[in-house]
Structure formats: structure tokens, C-alpha cells
Design a protein around this motif. Structure first.
Motif, PDB file in Angstrom:
ATOM      1  N   GLN A  35       0.803  -1.213   0.000  1.00 44.45           N
ATOM      2  CA  GLN A  35       0.000   0.000   0.000  1.00 44.45           C
ATOM      3  C   GLN A  35       0.836   1.263   0.000  1.00 44.45           C
ATOM      4  N   GLU A  36       2.148   1.143  -0.122  1.00 42.31           N
ATOM      5  CA  GLU A  36       2.994   2.330  -0.072  1.00 42.31           C
ATOM      6  C   GLU A  36       2.688   3.229  -1.255  1.00 42.31           C
ATOM      7  N   GLN A  37       2.618   4.542  -0.980  1.00 40.12           N
ATOM      8  CA  GLN A  37       2.260   5.499  -2.008  1.00 40.12           C
ATOM      9  C   GLN A  37       3.486   6.000  -2.750  1.00 40.12           C
ATOM     10  N   ASP A  38       3.300   6.491  -3.966  1.00 39.70           N
ATOM     11  CA  ASP A  38       4.364   7.098  -4.745  1.00 39.70           C
ATOM     12  C   ASP A  38       4.725   8.431  -4.109  1.00 39.70           C
ATOM     13  N   THR A  39       5.909   8.508  -3.493  1.00 37.38           N
ATOM     14  CA  THR A  39       6.270   9.703  -2.745  1.00 37.38           C
ATOM     15  C   THR A  39       6.556  10.896  -3.648  1.00 37.38           C
ATOM     16  N   SER A  40       6.662  10.685  -4.949  1.00 38.19           N
ATOM     17  CA  SER A  40       6.886  11.818  -5.836  1.00 38.19           C
ATOM     18  C   SER A  40       5.611  12.603  -6.080  1.00 38.19           C
ATOM     19  N   THR A  41       4.458  12.030  -5.717  1.00 32.33           N
ATOM     20  CA  THR A  41       3.193  12.701  -5.985  1.00 32.33           C
ATOM     21  C   THR A  41       2.416  13.031  -4.730  1.00 32.33           C
ATOM     22  N   VAL A  42       2.969  12.725  -3.575  1.00 32.11           N
ATOM     23  CA  VAL A  42       2.251  13.010  -2.343  1.00 32.11           C
ATOM     24  C   VAL A  42       3.116  13.861  -1.437  1.00 32.11           C
ATOM     25  N   THR A  43       2.463  14.501  -0.482  1.00 31.52           N
ATOM     26  CA  THR A  43       3.173  15.328   0.481  1.00 31.52           C
ATOM     27  C   THR A  43       3.494  14.505   1.711  1.00 31.52           C
ATOM     28  N   SER A  44       4.717  14.572   2.184  1.00 34.88           N
ATOM     29  CA  SER A  44       5.124  13.791   3.347  1.00 34.88           C
ATOM     30  C   SER A  44       4.937  14.582   4.627  1.00 34.88           C
ATOM     31  N   PRO A  45       4.206  14.025   5.626  1.00 34.75           N
ATOM     32  CA  PRO A  45       4.088  14.688   6.919  1.00 34.75           C
ATOM     33  C   PRO A  45       5.344  14.521   7.757  1.00 34.75           C
ATOM     34  N   LEU A 162      -4.513   7.771   1.152  1.00 33.43           N
ATOM     35  CA  LEU A 162      -4.162   9.185   1.143  1.00 33.43           C
ATOM     36  C   LEU A 162      -5.189   9.977   1.945  1.00 33.43           C
ATOM     37  N   ASN A 163      -4.738  11.065   2.544  1.00 36.90           N
ATOM     38  CA  ASN A 163      -5.649  11.970   3.223  1.00 36.90           C
ATOM     39  C   ASN A 163      -6.409  12.813   2.201  1.00 36.90           C
ATOM     40  N   GLN A 164      -7.465  13.474   2.669  1.00 38.48           N
ATOM     41  CA  GLN A 164      -8.288  14.273   1.762  1.00 38.48           C
ATOM     42  C   GLN A 164      -7.510  15.386   1.085  1.00 38.48           C
ATOM     43  N   ASP A 165      -6.466  15.893   1.753  1.00 37.22           N
ATOM     44  CA  ASP A 165      -5.660  16.958   1.147  1.00 37.22           C
ATOM     45  C   ASP A 165      -4.549  16.418   0.260  1.00 37.22           C
ATOM     46  N   GLY A 166      -4.531  15.106   0.027  1.00 37.42           N
ATOM     47  CA  GLY A 166      -3.527  14.510  -0.839  1.00 37.42           C
ATOM     48  C   GLY A 166      -2.239  14.117  -0.148  1.00 37.42           C
ATOM     49  N   SER A 167      -2.113  14.393   1.129  1.00 38.57           N
ATOM     50  CA  SER A 167      -0.895  14.023   1.847  1.00 38.57           C
ATOM     51  C   SER A 167      -0.899  12.529   2.176  1.00 38.57           C
ATOM     52  N   ALA A 168       0.304  11.982   2.374  1.00 41.56           N
ATOM     53  CA  ALA A 168       0.445  10.549   2.614  1.00 41.56           C
ATOM     54  C   ALA A 168       0.313  10.228   4.089  1.00 41.56           C
ATOM     55  N   ASN A 169      -0.206   9.042   4.363  1.00 42.23           N
ATOM     56  CA  ASN A 169      -0.164   8.509   5.712  1.00 42.23           C
ATOM     57  C   ASN A 169       1.109   7.687   5.907  1.00 42.23           C
ATOM     58  N   THR A 170       1.377   7.311   7.133  1.00 41.46           N
ATOM     59  CA  THR A 170       2.612   6.593   7.439  1.00 41.46           C
ATOM     60  C   THR A 170       2.351   5.423   8.386  1.00 41.46           C
TER      61      THR A 170
END
Length: 238
Positions: A35-45, A162-170
Motif C-alpha cells: 500500500q505504499e504510495q508514490d512519494t513523488s506525488t504526495v506530500t510527506s508529513p 491518502l488523506n483528503q488533502d492529498g498528503s500521505a499517511n505513514t
């Protein structure tokens, strides 16, 4: 759980003994999660993350029953001395020596804090971390010898929805080991593994039960005593 050095110290003085609860500020990771997201398209918290604060004292020393009747009296004495040192830490009466380090050409950074009662070294705290991982070691001594040590290692990865604002979860992955010594001999070891998800509530460190590890006579358990010797001398770094 990357925190500044002052924040680490402040949290350590109020840490509430021996299980580490990870929250959204704590990080862990596995790079092969489905389930890991593409970090080039998401914002990292986690972008501002540094090495973590140690667990609170109240969490560090668990109260699980001692199964080996031969060690009950020794464990009771260890808990009492631990509580005494905790009180001194909370009161801020111990002399503190701090040594920070930052590795050239490497994201690893950390800090060694040694606490003294008069001229006796009684508590050691070593924390270090890099971009996606961390480790914490807490050691408690009496008459120059360790009687208790807590090790925590963890890493984090992006995962989940992904969160509603497009940021990634961890997802954080944490391993903890607790060692109880009597006159330099290991008499008890507890271990646990757990993970936390930033998008949902899971049992955190203190809620996860420890597992008793069978003690093998004369075995050097992960080199605990050697690194304590280094910390006493202030040997840290890369």
C-alpha cells in the motif's frame, strides 16, 4: 518523532518507564509495503522528522508479573531503584552532561545525555536517527553497573490511504527490548514488536504486552554491556 535536542531533553524529564508509545509524530517504515504510495506525488508529513524522544519513565518499566520466582526479589529491588532515579529526574536534581553529534555526509544525528548523582553516573540516554529510522537506548546504573536497559528501534514508511488533502499517511514499526541485570548478569529480558498507523488507532507501545525471553547462561545479549562501557566514556557518533 523527530524532535529538536531541547525538545528531547524536556520530554525525557517528563517521560511517563518502559514501553514506547508511538503517535503520528513517531516514524517507522517498510519500503516494500503493497500500500505504499508514490512519494513523488504526495506530500510527506514526516519531512521535518529527526531522532525521537525516549519513552516516558512510567512506560519504560513494565509491571508484568515475574514468572521466575528466583528473580522476584531482584526485580523488586530493580523497580525500587528505578523509581528512585525517576523521582530525581523529575525533580531536576541530577547533574546532566549532554553530547550531540551529527554525521558528516550522512543524515544520522543524535545525542548522548549522562546524568550524575553527585559524582556517580546513574542514568544514560542515547538517541539517534536518520531519515526513516531511529533508535533509543536508556540505561540505569547503580554502583557503576547497569541494572536496567531499554532499547527501542524503529523505522517508518508511507502507507495506507491518502488523506483528503492529498498528503500521505505513514506506518511506524517498533521493536523494544528490556534487560534486567543483577551484578552484571542478565536475569530477565522482555521484548515486544508493534506498529502504528497515522490514519487509524491501534494499540500503542504501552498497551502491547511484553514477551518473556528465555535467558541463556553466559550469552552476550546484543552487546548491551559493551555499548554501556562506550557511553560511560562518552564514545558516540558515526
Amino acid at each position: 518523532m523527530k524532535a529538536s535536542l531541547p525538545a528531547l531533553v524536556a520530554i525525557f524529564l517528563v517521560f511517563t518507564l518502559f514501553s514506547c508509545g508511538s503517535d503520528n509524530k513517531r516514524s517507522s517504515s517498510t519500503d516494500n509495503l503493497a500500500q505504499e504510495q508514490d512519494t513523488s506525488t504526495v506530500t510527506s508529513p514526516k519531512e521535518g522528522k529527526t531522532y525521537p524522544a525516549p519513552s516516558s519513565l512510567a512506560e519504560a518499566m513494565p509491571t508484568e508479573p515475574v514468572k521466575n520466582s528466583a528473580t522476584k526479589e531482584a526485580i523488586t529491588a530493580i523497580r525500587a531503584e528505578y523509581a528512585r532515579l525517576q523521582k530525581l529526574l523529575e525533580e531536576g536534581t541530577l547533574r546532566k552532561d549532554t553530547k550531540a553529534f551529527d554525521c558528516d555526509g550522512d543524515p544520522t544525528e543524535g545525542e548522548l545525555i549522562r546524568y550524575y548523582e553527585n559524582d556517580q553516573l546513574v542514568v544514560i540516554q542515547h538517541s539517534q536517527g536518520s531519515e526513516h529510522s531511529w533508535e533509543v537506548k536508556q540505561v540505569y546504573l547503580r554502583n557503576k553497573e547497569p541494572f536496567f536497559a531499554l532499547e527501542e528501534e524503529g523505522y517508518w514508511t508511507f502507507g495506507g490511504p491518502l488523506n483528503q488533502d492529498g498528503s500521505a499517511n505513514t506506518i511506524d514499526y517498533v521493536t523494544e527490548n528490556r534487560y534486567y541485570f543483577q551484578e552484571g548478569t542478565l536475569i530477565r529480558q522482555l521484548t515486544k514488536k508493534f506498529e502504528t498507523h497515522s490514519w487509524e488507532n491501534l494499540p500503542e507501545g504501552n498497551a502491547v504486552p511484553n514477551k518473556e525471553v528465555d535467558i541463556i547462561a553466559d550469552q552476550n545479549y546484543l552487546g548491551v554491556l559493551p555499548y554501556v562501557a562506550d557511553f560511560k566514556k562518552g564514545v558516540v557518533g558515526c
